[in-house]
Scaffold this motif. Structure first.
Motif, PDB file in Angstrom:
ATOM      1  N   ASP A 188     -11.509   7.384  -5.552  1.00 33.62           N
ATOM      2  CA  ASP A 188     -10.996   8.696  -5.958  1.00 33.62           C
ATOM      3  C   ASP A 188     -12.160   9.458  -6.571  1.00 33.62           C
ATOM      4  O   ASP A 188     -12.149   9.800  -7.748  1.00 33.62           O
ATOM      5  CB  ASP A 188      -9.848   8.515  -6.957  1.00 33.62           C
ATOM      6  N   HIS A 198       0.839  -1.203   0.000  1.00 29.87           N
ATOM      7  CA  HIS A 198       0.000   0.000   0.000  1.00 29.87           C
ATOM      8  C   HIS A 198       0.871   1.250   0.000  1.00 29.87           C
ATOM      9  O   HIS A 198       0.649   2.175  -0.791  1.00 29.87           O
ATOM     10  CB  HIS A 198      -0.913  -0.002   1.226  1.00 29.87           C
ATOM     11  N   TYR A 234       1.261   4.229  -2.700  1.00 27.75           N
ATOM     12  CA  TYR A 234       0.981   5.597  -2.256  1.00 27.75           C
ATOM     13  C   TYR A 234       2.096   6.549  -2.684  1.00 27.75           C
ATOM     14  O   TYR A 234       1.834   7.675  -3.121  1.00 27.75           O
ATOM     15  CB  TYR A 234       0.819   5.623  -0.735  1.00 27.75           C
ATOM     16  N   HIS A 286       0.880  10.544   8.943  1.00 23.99           N
ATOM     17  CA  HIS A 286       1.181   9.382   8.102  1.00 23.99           C
ATOM     18  C   HIS A 286       2.460   9.540   7.289  1.00 23.99           C
ATOM     19  O   HIS A 286       3.050   8.545   6.869  1.00 23.99           O
ATOM     20  CB  HIS A 286       0.007   9.099   7.156  1.00 23.99           C
ATOM     21  N   SER A 341      -7.168   6.932   1.669  1.00 28.56           N
ATOM     22  CA  SER A 341      -6.093   6.449   0.804  1.00 28.56           C
ATOM     23  C   SER A 341      -6.361   4.969   0.576  1.00 28.56           C
ATOM     24  O   SER A 341      -6.305   4.170   1.517  1.00 28.56           O
ATOM     25  CB  SER A 341      -4.726   6.635   1.476  1.00 28.56           C
ATOM     26  N   SER A 342      -6.686   4.583  -0.654  1.00 34.32           N
ATOM     27  CA  SER A 342      -7.085   3.195  -0.907  1.00 34.32           C
ATOM     28  C   SER A 342      -6.492   2.693  -2.214  1.00 34.32           C
ATOM     29  O   SER A 342      -6.328   3.453  -3.171  1.00 34.32           O
ATOM     30  CB  SER A 342      -8.614   3.075  -0.956  1.00 34.32           C
ATOM     31  N   TYR A 397      -6.710   0.238   2.692  1.00 33.43           N
ATOM     32  CA  TYR A 397      -6.991   1.655   2.920  1.00 33.43           C
ATOM     33  C   TYR A 397      -6.417   2.121   4.256  1.00 33.43           C
ATOM     34  O   TYR A 397      -6.165   1.334   5.164  1.00 33.43           O
ATOM     35  CB  TYR A 397      -8.501   1.922   2.913  1.00 33.43           C
ATOM     36  N   SER A 442      -7.013   9.438 -10.864  1.00 34.10           N
ATOM     37  CA  SER A 442      -6.292   8.199 -11.123  1.00 34.10           C
ATOM     38  C   SER A 442      -6.736   7.498 -12.398  1.00 34.10           C
ATOM     39  O   SER A 442      -6.237   6.442 -12.724  1.00 34.10           O
ATOM     40  CB  SER A 442      -6.471   7.239  -9.942  1.00 34.10           C
ATOM     41  N   ASP A 458     -12.108  12.021  -0.111  1.00 35.59           N
ATOM     42  CA  ASP A 458     -10.791  12.644   0.042  1.00 35.59           C
ATOM     43  C   ASP A 458     -10.067  12.219   1.314  1.00 35.59           C
ATOM     44  O   ASP A 458      -8.846  12.400   1.418  1.00 35.59           O
ATOM     45  CB  ASP A 458     -10.920  14.170   0.021  1.00 35.59           C
ATOM     46  N   THR A 515      -5.208   3.349  -7.389  1.00 32.95           N
ATOM     47  CA  THR A 515      -6.103   3.965  -6.417  1.00 32.95           C
ATOM     48  C   THR A 515      -7.529   3.473  -6.627  1.00 32.95           C
ATOM     49  O   THR A 515      -7.996   3.345  -7.758  1.00 32.95           O
ATOM     50  CB  THR A 515      -6.066   5.499  -6.553  1.00 32.95           C
ATOM     51  N   ARG A 536      -0.013   5.819  -8.321  1.00 32.31           N
ATOM     52  CA  ARG A 536      -1.404   6.043  -7.927  1.00 32.31           C
ATOM     53  C   ARG A 536      -2.403   5.416  -8.905  1.00 32.31           C
ATOM     54  O   ARG A 536      -3.609   5.584  -8.752  1.00 32.31           O
ATOM     55  CB  ARG A 536      -1.677   7.548  -7.807  1.00 32.31           C
ATOM     56  N   TYR A 569      -6.830   9.452   6.345  1.00 32.34           N
ATOM     57  CA  TYR A 569      -5.939  10.553   6.701  1.00 32.34           C
ATOM     58  C   TYR A 569      -6.312  11.149   8.053  1.00 32.34           C
ATOM     59  O   TYR A 569      -5.438  11.530   8.838  1.00 32.34           O
ATOM     60  CB  TYR A 569      -5.994  11.639   5.625  1.00 32.34           C
TER      61      TYR A 569
END
Length: 208
Positions: free
Chosen positions: A96, A82, A86, A128, A105-106, A119, A178, A102, A93, A90, A122
């Protein structure tokens, strides 16, 4: 609420459009592995969210690239994979789809001959960039994934017509970051609606 999918695996819960007859926004909650990913913001602007989902459905229905093994992550565990995507790639992703997603993060990660949807949030991992985030995920059959997002997209289309009064005009709306617009030429209507695939073992993971 209209629930599509299995909340213990992958699901969407959408507020009835009858409750929003004068608004172009409604609530959409996303669930992966029994956890809600939209705690920070579950308000979806219907035309934009519908368009973003359409591009996602087009891409996943047309391409098999997201299903193929990736030599770049050989030897990595899922959290490491992952974080690799990241920082470096991307293109895998998953969510998105504008402001509603938003906080997420997946990625869809090909791992041990299957697909994991991984995932982190944030809002749960404000540091992070300097500390390892808590990364979670769910093993999914690819047809289960396709069927779930396809049915949610069709529901959003119905909502868009009922609330806004017209179909989404795709070319006038923003394409998810993405997904390459020029590579997405096959409409979902040109592909048969994916059927639910056989369930794979429920094997969520959590590095927290």
């Amino acid at each position: 609420m209209h629930v599509i999918g299995d909340k213990s695996r992958l699901a969407f819960a959408t507020s009835p459009y009858e409750d929003h007859d004068t608004s172009s926004a409604l609530t959409v909650d996303i669930f992966v592995g029994g956890r809600t990913l939209t705690l920070r913001d579950n308000i979806a602007y219907v035309p934009g969210f519908t368009c973003a989902m359409e591009y996602a459905v087009r891409y996943y229905a047309k391409s098999i690239d997201w299903l193929l093994p990736d030599p770049a992550i050989d030897g990595m565990n899922l959290p490491e994979a992952h974080l690799y995507y990241y920082h470096n790639d991307r293109s895998r992703t998953c969510f998105d789809w504008g402001p509603t997603t938003d906080d997420i993060s997946s990625f869809l990660i090909p791992y041990n001959d299957t697909i994991y949807l991984t995932y982190f949030l944030y809002s749960e991992n404000p540091d992070h960039e300097t500390n390892l985030p808590i990364i979670r995920g769910e093993k999914l059959h690819y047809l289960e994934f396709l069927s779930t997002i396809y049915r949610q997209w069709k529901l959003m289309q119905e909502y868009n017509t009922s609330i806004v009064g017209s179909q989404v005009i795709v070319e006038e709306l923003i394409v998810p970051r993405s997904i390459d617009r020029h590579d997405s030429v096959v409409t979902p209507e040109e592909s048969a609606e994916p059927r639910d695939g056989p369930e794979s073992p429920n094997r969520p993971f959590d590095n927290g």
